[in-house]
Every structure is written in C-alpha cells, then in structure tokens.
Scaffold this motif. Sequence first.
Motif, short mmCIF file in Angstrom:
data_model
loop_
_atom_site.label_atom_id
_atom_site.label_comp_id
_atom_site.label_asym_id
_atom_site.label_seq_id
_atom_site.Cartn_x
_atom_site.Cartn_y
_atom_site.Cartn_z
N MET A 1 -3.28 7.05 8.43
CA MET A 1 -2.68 8.23 9.04
C MET A 1 -1.27 8.43 8.50
N LYS A 2 -0.99 9.65 8.10
CA LYS A 2 0.34 9.90 7.58
C LYS A 2 1.17 10.67 8.59
N THR A 3 2.39 10.21 8.76
CA THR A 3 3.29 10.90 9.67
C THR A 3 4.05 11.94 8.88
N ALA A 4 4.22 13.08 9.50
CA ALA A 4 5.08 14.07 8.85
C ALA A 4 6.48 13.52 8.91
N ILE A 5 7.14 13.56 7.79
CA ILE A 5 8.47 12.99 7.75
C ILE A 5 9.46 14.04 8.24
N SER A 6 10.39 13.62 9.05
CA SER A 6 11.33 14.60 9.59
C SER A 6 12.74 14.07 9.46
N LYS A 7 13.68 14.88 9.90
CA LYS A 7 15.08 14.47 9.74
C LYS A 7 15.41 13.24 10.58
N ILE B 1 3.79 0.99 -4.04
CA ILE B 1 3.94 1.07 -2.58
C ILE B 1 2.60 1.51 -1.96
N ASP B 2 2.00 2.53 -2.57
CA ASP B 2 0.74 3.04 -2.03
C ASP B 2 -0.40 2.02 -2.11
N ARG B 3 -0.39 1.25 -3.16
CA ARG B 3 -1.43 0.22 -3.27
C ARG B 3 -1.31 -0.76 -2.11
N GLU B 4 -0.06 -1.07 -1.75
CA GLU B 4 0.16 -1.99 -0.64
C GLU B 4 -0.40 -1.38 0.66
N SER B 5 -0.22 -0.07 0.82
CA SER B 5 -0.77 0.61 2.00
C SER B 5 -2.28 0.50 2.02
N ARG B 6 -2.90 0.78 0.88
CA ARG B 6 -4.36 0.75 0.80
C ARG B 6 -4.90 -0.64 1.11
N ASN B 7 -4.20 -1.66 0.60
CA ASN B 7 -4.69 -3.03 0.76
C ASN B 7 -4.47 -3.59 2.16
N SER B 8 -3.60 -2.94 2.91
CA SER B 8 -3.19 -3.52 4.18
C SER B 8 -4.29 -3.36 5.24
N THR B 9 -4.63 -4.47 5.89
CA THR B 9 -5.57 -4.39 7.00
C THR B 9 -4.91 -5.03 8.21
N LYS B 10 -5.54 -4.86 9.33
CA LYS B 10 -4.96 -5.39 10.56
C LYS B 10 -4.75 -6.90 10.47
N HIS B 11 -5.72 -7.58 9.89
CA HIS B 11 -5.63 -9.03 9.83
C HIS B 11 -4.87 -9.51 8.61
N LYS B 12 -4.77 -8.65 7.66
CA LYS B 12 -4.07 -9.04 6.44
C LYS B 12 -3.12 -7.92 6.05
N PRO B 13 -1.99 -7.83 6.77
CA PRO B 13 -1.08 -6.74 6.47
C PRO B 13 -0.45 -6.91 5.08
N VAL C 1 18.06 5.78 -1.32
CA VAL C 1 18.39 7.17 -0.98
C VAL C 1 17.18 8.09 -1.16
N ASP C 2 16.32 7.73 -2.09
CA ASP C 2 15.29 8.67 -2.52
C ASP C 2 14.31 9.05 -1.39
N THR C 3 14.24 10.33 -1.09
CA THR C 3 13.43 10.82 0.01
C THR C 3 11.94 10.55 -0.19
N GLU C 4 11.48 10.75 -1.42
CA GLU C 4 10.05 10.55 -1.68
C GLU C 4 9.66 9.09 -1.47
N ILE C 5 10.48 8.20 -1.99
CA ILE C 5 10.19 6.77 -1.82
C ILE C 5 10.22 6.42 -0.33
N GLU D 1 9.57 8.26 2.14
CA GLU D 1 8.36 8.78 2.75
C GLU D 1 7.19 7.82 2.54
N HIS D 2 7.06 7.34 1.30
CA HIS D 2 5.95 6.42 1.01
C HIS D 2 6.14 5.09 1.72
N LEU D 3 7.39 4.67 1.89
CA LEU D 3 7.64 3.42 2.62
C LEU D 3 7.23 3.58 4.09
#
Lengths: 697, 513
Positions: A1-7, A518-530, A541-545, A547-549
């Motif tokens: 699930m992706k959260t909309a990033i806000s200020k 960063i995204d690969r880490e998200s994909r690989n992450s499971t409840k038991h193996k974060p 500073v980078d907004t895009e990074i 967001e992915h974090l």
Amino acid sequence: MKTAISKNHFINRELSWLSFNSRVLDQAFDKGNPILERIKFMAIFSNNLDEFFMVRVAGLKQQIESKIYLDDPTGMNAEEQLKAVTAKTRILVRKQYTYFKEYLVPELKSNNISLLKLDEVRSEEKKRLKYYFERYVFPILTPVGVDPTHPFPVINNKAIEIAVRLKRPKKEKESFGFVEVPTSISRFIPVNHTEHGKAFLLLEDLIIEHIDSLFTGCAILSTFAFRITKDMDFEIDDEVDSDLLTHMEQALKTSRKRSAIRLEIPKIAGGILSEWLKEKLQIPEELIYEIDGPLNIASFFEFIPLVARAGLVDKKIEALEVPILKNYDSIFDAISEWHAIQILHPFESFDYVVKFLNEAAIDPNVLAIKQTLYRVSGDSPVVNALQKAAENGKQVTVIVELRARFDESKNILWAKRLEMSGAHVIYGVAGLKIHCKALLIVRKEDGLIKRYVHLSTGNYNDSTAKVYTDIGIFLNDSAICTDISSLFNVMTGYSEPPDWNKIAVAPFNLRERFISLIDRESRNSTKHKPGRIIAKMNSLVDTEIIEHLYNAAEAGVRVDLLVRGVCCLKPGVNTGNINIISIVDRYLEHSRIYYFENNGNAEFYMASSDWMPRNLDRRIEIMYPIEEKFNQTLLWNILNAQLNDNYNGRKLSHNGTYHKPKVRDASTRSQITTYDNLRQLRPAQKRQQYTVLEKVN
Amino acid sequence: MSSINGPIAIIDVGAHFARLEIVQVAEDGKKYETLERLTQVAPLGMDVFTKGKISTENTFLVGKILKDYASVIKEYKVKFIKAVATSAVREASNSELFRERVERLSGIKLEELEASAEARIVFMALRDTIDESLGFFNKNSLICSIGTGATQVLFIENGILKSAENTRLGSLRLLEELERPLSTTQLKEVIRPFVESATRDLITHSTVDLNEGLIVGTGSSVRALLHFAEELDNGKTGLKYLTKENFDIIYNKVSSLTPEAIAEIYKISDTLAQSLEPCCAILYHFFHSSNAEKLVIPAVNTRDAIIRDFLRQITGGKDPFIPYLMSCIKTLGEKYGYNSEHAEDVAEMSRIIFENTQFLHGLSESDALLLEVAAYLHDIGIYVDTRKYHKHSQYLIKNSHIPGIDSYEKNLIALIARYHRRGIPRNTHEEYIALSSYDKVRISSLAAILRVADALDFIHNFKISKIKFDHKKKVMEVVVDGIVDTVLENWASKKKADLFKEVFGYKVRITGR
C-alpha cells in the motif's frame, strides 16, 4: 500500500540545516570537550552560518524579491521560511554569545588565556601597542570618507569594518567614514606584561583606539566595528547546500545584485551612526543582528594554535597503519593480492594514497594516471606526485573542479603547474559539477595492461583526511576498472556514458539505481522477514527518495538513517519504521555508506553522493559496491556503532527536533568505537573473513 | 602465428556513432579483454541519406572525436590501430574528402569498410555466437542485417554461406526516401509496398530454399525489438526466437506507438526508436515471403568479429572465412551456369603452377586467392555471349556482390579473368592503365598462370605430375599424366603461353610421362 506523500512528511530544509548547526553549537557547549575544541566548534558554527546566509538566506531573499518561488515540500513559502529562519538564527546566535561570554571566556581565563579590552592593558604596554599600530597596522589601513562627493563605498563581504562618525574642521555637518580591518595581519595581537597569562587584544580594538590618526584634524564623535554578509553568486562550500542558488541563477542572471544579506553590529552600538549605517545598507530589521561579543567568531580558528597546549585540545589520535600493507614494498603488489583494500580515514593514514601516487609517478611500467581533484591542500603531496608523474612522461589526466570564481587563485596556480609539467588538465564538465573522487592507474605488466583504481568518499586532500571521516578503497576489479575508465572518458568529454558494469553514476543512472534498491527492499519485505535499509550520508533532501523510503517503511522495511546534516524526512509519520540518527563529533562525518539487506544477501555500497537533488541530478557522482567480506564487516561495524552511539548520537523525533540520549554513555561514542574496532580487527584481517559485531536492538 | 604484445585499438564510424574499443588479448592468447569502450554521437547517416554527402560540420565533429580517441590510444601506447568507416561514409559522395580531412584533424586514417567486408563480418560474428540448438547449422537461413543505410542479406545453406546481397534499404534511409512529411498512418500504408518493391525477387532468385528455415535478424534496430519480446516472455530472457505470430504482435505494438513513446517507454534513443517501424517492415517482408519458420535475434556483436579479424590479421593467422568465400564463388558460378568441373581443374592447376613459380613472381598467399577466385569464375561471361566472353566475365565479376572481397580486389580478379584469353594486357586498356605498376605486374603474372592452367585443361582427366625448370634455356616444363601427341600439337598452336613468356621470360613446354 502506498501512502500519498504530503507536506506532513517533510521537514523544511533551511530549518533542518539550522538544527544541524545547532548540534554543532552543542559540541561547543559540551563540557566533555576540551576548551579549545569548544572554541573550534563555535568557530565552525559561525563559519557555517556565514555561508548559510550567503547562499541559502540570500536565495530566500531573492525568491521574495523576484517573486519566483521554488516549491518547498513542507508548503512554506519563502516569506514564511525567511521569518522562521531568522527567528531561529537569532536564538542560536544569542545562545552562542551568551555561552561564549559566560562560560568560554572565564574558562579560558582559568587556563591563563585572556582576551583583553584596551582599558585592561597596562600603560607601558599600551605604548608598545601604539608603536605596533604605527609601525605595522597604520600603513595598511585605508580610511574612506563618505560625503556628497564620495559615495557610499563597496563594503567587502565578511570583512570587519569600523564605522566612524566625525566632524571635519570648519564644517557644520557631521560626516561619516569607514576603515576596513585588514586580514593580512593577525586579528589577535599578543599583549605582554599582564597578570593574565597569555593575553590578546583584538586588532579592531587597537584600530579604534587610534582611529583619530586616520582622520587627522577631525573630531571623532563615535565608532564601532560591524560586519556584513553578502549574497554571493557562486557555490561556497560543499557542506552548505547551494542548489537553490544554481536554480535561481537562471532566472536572475541579468538582474543579479550582490546585496548585503546580514548586518552584525555590537549590542552597544546605537545612536546616529548606527541609524545612518542601517539606512545606507538598507537591510531589513530582521536581518540585523546585535552581537554581544567579538564579531566573526569564525576567525577564532587562527586563535587556537596561538594558545594550544596539552589538556586544552583533544588528545591526538595517531592514524593507524594498515597491517596488510606493511608487508608490501609496492601498493600495486598489495592490491594485486588483496583485490580490495579499504582504508578508513582519519583513523587510518591517508599516506597510502600519496604513497600509491608517488610509486606510480616513478614506476616505469605505469603508462597513465587519471584523477579527479576537487579540493586539494595548499602544498598538496597529491599534486606534487602528479606533477612528478607527468614530468616522467606518464599520461596524466586531471579533472579539476574549480570551486568558485573568486578565491581560486591558489587552485589555478597548481593547476597551471600541472599543465606546465605536461599533464592534461580539464576544468570540469559543462553544467555538471564533478564530485566523485576517483583515481585510475594504467600499468603494463609482462606485456599486459593492468588497471588499478582508488575510490573514495573524500577529496584527495591530505589535510581534510585528518579531520573528516572518509573511506577510500584500492581495487583491481576489472569490471570496476573498466567503469572508472569509462567514467573518465565521460568526464573528459571523450565518450557518451556507457552501460556501466558495477558502478552507478549520476546524473545518468544513480537516482534510478538508488530507487530500485529501495524498492527491491520493499518487495522483499514480509511480516516475518522485514527488509532493512541502513544509509549513512551528510544530507537527505531528495523528495523522490524520501517518498520511496516512506513506501519501504510502510512495506515493513526497517529504515535506519545516519544523516549528519540536513534531513528533510520527518520520521514517525504513519510508521515507526524509520529511525534517524545524527552524529556530530570530533571528526566531521563525511563517508556515505548504503546498506540493503536484500533478502539475506546483503549489499553494501559506498558513494560520493548524498540523497540530494543536486547530487543525483546535477553532479557527477558515483556509487560502487563493496563486495569483499572483510570490507563489508568494517562498514557494518561503522553503521552499527553509529546507530548505537549514546554519546554524540542525536535522534530525530517526529516533531522535527533532535534528542540527546537519555543516559549518556562514553563507551558507545562511535568514532572511538570505530577506531578501537579497527585496532582489533585489522591484525586478524584475512581474505574472506567476516566478523559481525552485535546487531542493533 | 606471432603473439601480440600490448593492446590494440578498433575505431568504427557508423551512421550514428563513432566508437573506440581498446582490447588486449588475455594471457591464454584466445580471449580478449576490453579495456576501453568509448562512444560518441556522430550523426553521419542523416547527412548522407538526406544530402548524399557528409556535412562540413560533421566532418569536423568526427575529426574532433577521433582526435580525442587518439589521445586515449596514446595513453595505452597502442601499436595496432584499425579504423573503419561503414555504410554512411561508404555511401557519401565525399567519402574520400571526408576521410582525408578526418585524418588531417586526428592523425587517424579511416578505411572504408565495404558492404562485402561487412557481410563477411556479419557472417563470421554470427557463426561464432549463434546458438546451435536453433538449427543454424542444419537448416537454411537468411541473415538479414539491417543497418540504417543498407540491409545485407546473406543466404545460408546448412550453416554454409552461399551468397549475399546488399540492398540500399536501411531503417533510416527508408524513412528519408519516402516522400515526407507523412503522418504515422500514411507511413504505415506506404512503407510495406515500398519494401516489397525494393527487395523484389531477392528471395525467389536465390537457390537457397528458406521454407521452414530461419530468418536471422541483426543490427541495433532488430536487437531493440527484443525489448518488446521481453514483454511476450514476461521479462525472462529465455526467448531465443520469434514465431510469425510473436513477430506480428511485436510489429503491431511498434506500429501502434509513436517513436517518441517507444523512446520513452523503452529508454532507447530517438533515432533508434524511429528506425523500428521500417525495421519491422523489412523483417516482415522477408519473414513472410520466405515462409521461414522462426525469426532469430541473436546477441551478435559485429565489433567483436572486427576485433577478432583484426587480431588474426596482426598475428598472421589463417583466414577462417576462405571456405565460405569459396562457397559464395561457387554459388556465383552456378548462377551463370559455369562448368564446375573445368573451373575446379583450372583452379587446382593454377594453384600448382603458382606455388611452383613462386621464385619467379614472389607473390603472396592473398594473391593466390585472387587467382583462385579468377580461375573459378573466368568463364562465366559465356552466360552472356560466347563472343568476347572474357570481357563479359570481367563485367559480371566486377558487378557481383562477393562477401569478403572488396571492390579493389574484385577489380583485380575481374582483370585476371579478362586476360585469361585473347589480348594480353596493354597500356591501351582503360582498366589496366588505371592500375599501379605493382598491380600491373601482379595482374599480368596471375593472368599468365591462369592462361597456362586453362590451356592445360582442354582435355579432361589428366593431372600435372611435375613441373621442372631449365634455368639456362629459360624453360618451364610441365610434365602431365595421360597426354597424347595431338595434345602437344594443339598446345603449340594455341600460344597460351605467350603472356607467361613475356612476364617471366620462360617458355612453357608440356611433356608426357
């Protein structure tokens, strides 16, 4: 699930920078540091602040004046930012001077070191000082009068000036004048024959005392010293962010005025002279700072060596030798056998890099040397070695990044010297600042070409290598050597960027690469193996990074960030998975390490780049994998030591403030731990050995 | 074979890019390692396909790029440099001027890589890399190497190269030659008929039966289609070939997107994206008109073949292409209904005489190859007319596309064939006087040998058993098996040895055993 990033997910960059500088100031307040180190941190604080005004505050002011606004992820407009920044700065500066006056000056005194006012000096010494003034100071002073025939002069950036209100003989009206306090002689004039031990008088006080000799025949009505900081149209310093400036430059190229951004005047100054000055300089009230103490504390850098002695400064930590390098006469041989030799500065010596270059300079088998030079020290052994190599007929290519337009005379001198010796000197790449640190040596061994590289997170500067924590690595991995060869071809303009083998290069694919890791880490992450990301850098500073974090954290990835300086990511929003620590300590944290757990097959990277738009989009930066186990161990230990630093570690909370550890534990001081770890691990270094320190809880 | 000490450099100047690769042969002497690979954009293709020549601006650009390359080459102290220019330069009307100017600017001499040499390179690259399991070596195939300015078509029978054609149909040229501006839909409508007319009869005229065979596509635009193939293959890279259905899906996908969208989605350059639709049209035509079974897109790299070829040249190794060249020569002979038995006999006897007269002519192995090819093809002019057929042979050879033989060599072969009968070389013959004196001597020597060999074969089934020399009397005596008196008489009257005597100063006598 992706959260909309806000200020709400962001911290304002300028305010975050001020928090960083406040942590620097904390070091000046830290009684655990020897007195002169605390003075040094104060000087760093002031110096940082000068640059912050010249670039960042100037940028905000330009946005307001030009009505060209840049987006800020927190939603603050330039006016709001300027207001918040000046308010916060005012508090910090007040804290700084109060502390200086109430704690540091008395503590210096208790150590027999004094800064005197003239009325504290004995009369016979005053005579000697008068002689000093007449003999050495007076000849280099240039008083400037201001009247209808002499317009208001150009006042130099960051110079200490003395403003004078005076009355000329036979003239009804008062007039005004200036004298600039010269920097060609020391600001700290030793005073003899005092009961105060080592004592000093500030140059500006001596000049004020004798100001009448500069305006002969005039009646001096009032004087005070002041200082202005100007909007500078160039990048000042790597440690202060300045991409905003580059951005603004495009819009403002033609209409640009280098106006005064800040005025510092003594608290006691007031009255007609002060009003006149404010009116002439047209600096708004919020950018005027009343100073209760000496101006320009940054200049106390030169004070420290005048009074330094054991007990007043940090105990010297000797740079360690790298045992595996001891067994080789030639660094080339060592690299051939070990393939990847990582060196941790300043704990380990920078001399190996110099030795490597010196060896290459005289080695008949070496054909070519290529190196990026960003900032080198005054009489740089690196430059000397390169010059020697060129004179010996090696093909030497040096990519020089000239830092600024004005203070480059020194750099240009050595660059010219290199050119004269036959080196091919290339001054930067159009539109891209070269920030990667790479050295490539091409050698012919038994008829075959062999290549060696040295990559680092720090500049090839033997002086900063003693005070910045940087990591260098010698390699002979052929894929990386080919990449670095190609990188030089890109920097010299000889080639388009290729498909890189192992490294990632900004502005071509580094951003993409970071995001995919960063995204690969998200994909690989499971409840038991974060999943797990640990990233150490100077600024985030980078907004895009960011967001992915955030997305990674929401996917369950544990994100540990060691961000020394600016951090625009606000932790604790939606998820508790992001932990941010800042370390400001004796050595300036400067290395960039990126760790990705990758489903148990951990990957370590080092880079010249932070997670900032300027690094990823407008500079040549590199990231390279660290594959050898022992080297990974060293990096892992650094990351863990820093995450567990309960001495100088500061944790960023969800409201954007940094918190000290509840219980301060000197045994966890990460810079010391790292040094101790090295002493312990190095002698046992064997190929493919992997020792893991205890993991963080 | 001598070994190479130090790295070598290969520069190639194509339609879009100028590239430099510096390689060194690994310690095992077989593999090579790339030390440097540099690429710079040099859009010569656009110049040539629109204006017919290379602009001054791009000439200077290439000069500057090669000057930079020269300094990298210097860093490695490279001794062997090969710099070739391919299709764009080849077809520019100012090719020579361009190459001269570039050499002046950079110090690097560019040689033109002819279509025939390119065909040879494409084939060798493929032979070395193609996956055996696809049936390349036991099926018939058509290699379709689509460049920006030209398409090389190679006919392969069971892995053996039979013939090659070079069509002026390139992915970019196609766009340039169609009248523009065209909307995307218009383009689709005209592109296919255009390709069909340009390649008409190419396949039907070939003797290689491609039914259920392979189409092998190479070239950067063909390889770019693999991005689409990955989608069919769910991103796995296991896909080794495309069926007609798969290909049609890809073609439709390419057609449905604008080049800008393709560039964006697949992260490829705009020029490459532009070339995909024409590339598909060309492949579609060959795929469907040949009734081949699969389209194979191998990961071949022609630069790799150029490098290997250059390494072989430096070390003096045997040219592995020669058997394929001879196969193409035979296909060409067959095309013109030659007498294969005669051709082979003459070729064999030419070789024997060439070897035995080494002390007289001092020519090299590559000259022997010219003679051999000429020997195979000397009679093909009969296809046109029996009168003056040596001149028809000359014409046909000169105008045939022979992989591995460049136009300069082809001209020499054509002349050798021409002088195999009738008039001997004279300074009144236009093509002959255009030769350097070294080539004049070469041609005369080789033609002299061919004439003797050809004359010896007017009776079948006899073999040269020995060649003897009487140096005092200046006589070369050819001892043959199974000879009869009439033959000897005939020989004397034919005066086939006149040129031999003129060139070498030796009379030729035939004796039986």
